[in-house]
Motif scaffolding. Structure first.
Motif, short mmCIF file in Angstrom:
data_model
loop_
_atom_site.label_atom_id
_atom_site.label_comp_id
_atom_site.label_asym_id
_atom_site.label_seq_id
_atom_site.Cartn_x
_atom_site.Cartn_y
_atom_site.Cartn_z
N ASN A 45 49.90 1.89 11.17
CA ASN A 45 50.59 2.96 11.90
C ASN A 45 49.51 3.46 12.77
OD1 ASN A 45 48.51 4.67 10.66
ND2 ASN A 45 50.11 5.65 8.94
N ALA A 46 49.63 4.73 13.67
CA ALA A 46 48.55 5.16 14.63
C ALA A 46 47.35 5.40 14.14
CB ALA A 46 49.25 6.29 15.34
N HIS A 47 46.97 5.74 12.75
CA HIS A 47 45.77 6.12 12.16
C HIS A 47 45.13 4.83 11.64
CE1 HIS A 47 46.93 10.04 12.71
NE2 HIS A 47 48.04 9.79 12.14
N GLY A 48 45.78 3.56 11.75
CA GLY A 48 45.24 2.56 11.03
C GLY A 48 45.47 2.04 9.93
N PHE A 49 46.43 2.80 9.10
CA PHE A 49 46.91 2.91 7.85
C PHE A 49 48.25 1.89 7.57
CE2 PHE A 49 44.98 7.22 7.41
CZ PHE A 49 43.93 6.79 7.18
N ARG A 51 49.80 3.43 5.04
CA ARG A 51 50.36 4.72 4.58
C ARG A 51 49.03 5.20 4.24
NH1 ARG A 51 54.88 8.28 4.36
NH2 ARG A 51 56.17 6.65 4.13
N ASP A 52 48.91 6.56 4.50
CA ASP A 52 47.77 7.49 4.21
C ASP A 52 48.01 7.42 2.60
OD1 ASP A 52 46.02 9.51 3.50
OD2 ASP A 52 46.54 10.57 5.24
N HIS A 54 46.99 9.84 0.77
CA HIS A 54 47.31 11.23 0.56
C HIS A 54 49.02 11.49 0.45
CE1 HIS A 54 47.06 15.69 0.17
NE2 HIS A 54 48.08 15.64 1.22
N ASP A 55 49.68 10.53 1.03
CA ASP A 55 51.06 10.52 1.00
C ASP A 55 51.60 9.91 -0.49
OD1 ASP A 55 50.91 11.26 3.50
OD2 ASP A 55 51.48 9.30 4.29
#
Length: 118
Positions: A45-49, A51-52, A54-55
């Motif tokens: 994703n846009a953050h380089g994950f 999935r976070d 934390h999700d």
């Protein structure tokens, strides 16, 4: 394919009543379970994950509130709550909330794992 995993722990009892009465798992007993969720994606994703991490907090909450220190036959209203059954249950719960879910593994002992991966 990118893959991430995270483990969650809980303690609970169960009983496999379909087994012969002299089988150790036919008796009421418990385990220190480990649930491992795997998420996969072709692209980050846009953050380089994938999935976070934390999700995944709702899964931790679900496990802590619904499974930890409970009798699993009552929680799931199912007679044969095996590690295999739990893996599928957690997979379906996760997949409905986290589309990247690709597999779930459940351990009852340090040497055993059951996995559900469609």
């Amino acid at each position: 394919m990118f893959r991430i995993t995270k483990q969650f722990h809980f303690s609970a009892s169960h009983q496999l009543t379909c087994l012969p009465p002299d089988h150790q798992c036919a008796r009421l007993h418990g385990h220190n379970y480990i649930v491992e969720i795997e998420l996969a994606a072709n692209e980050l994703n846009a953050h380089g994950f994938v999935r976070d991490y934390h999700d995944l907090t709702p899964l931790k909450r679900y496990i802590d509130e619904s499974f930890d220190h409970r009798h699993l036959n009552d929680v799931l209203d199912h007679e044969q709550v095996t590690a295999e059954y739990l893996a599928r249950h957690f997979y379906e719960w996760c997949k409905a909330r986290l589309p990247e879910t690709s597999a779930v593994r459940v351990s009852e002992t340090p040497k055993t794992w059951a996995q559900y991966r469609p």
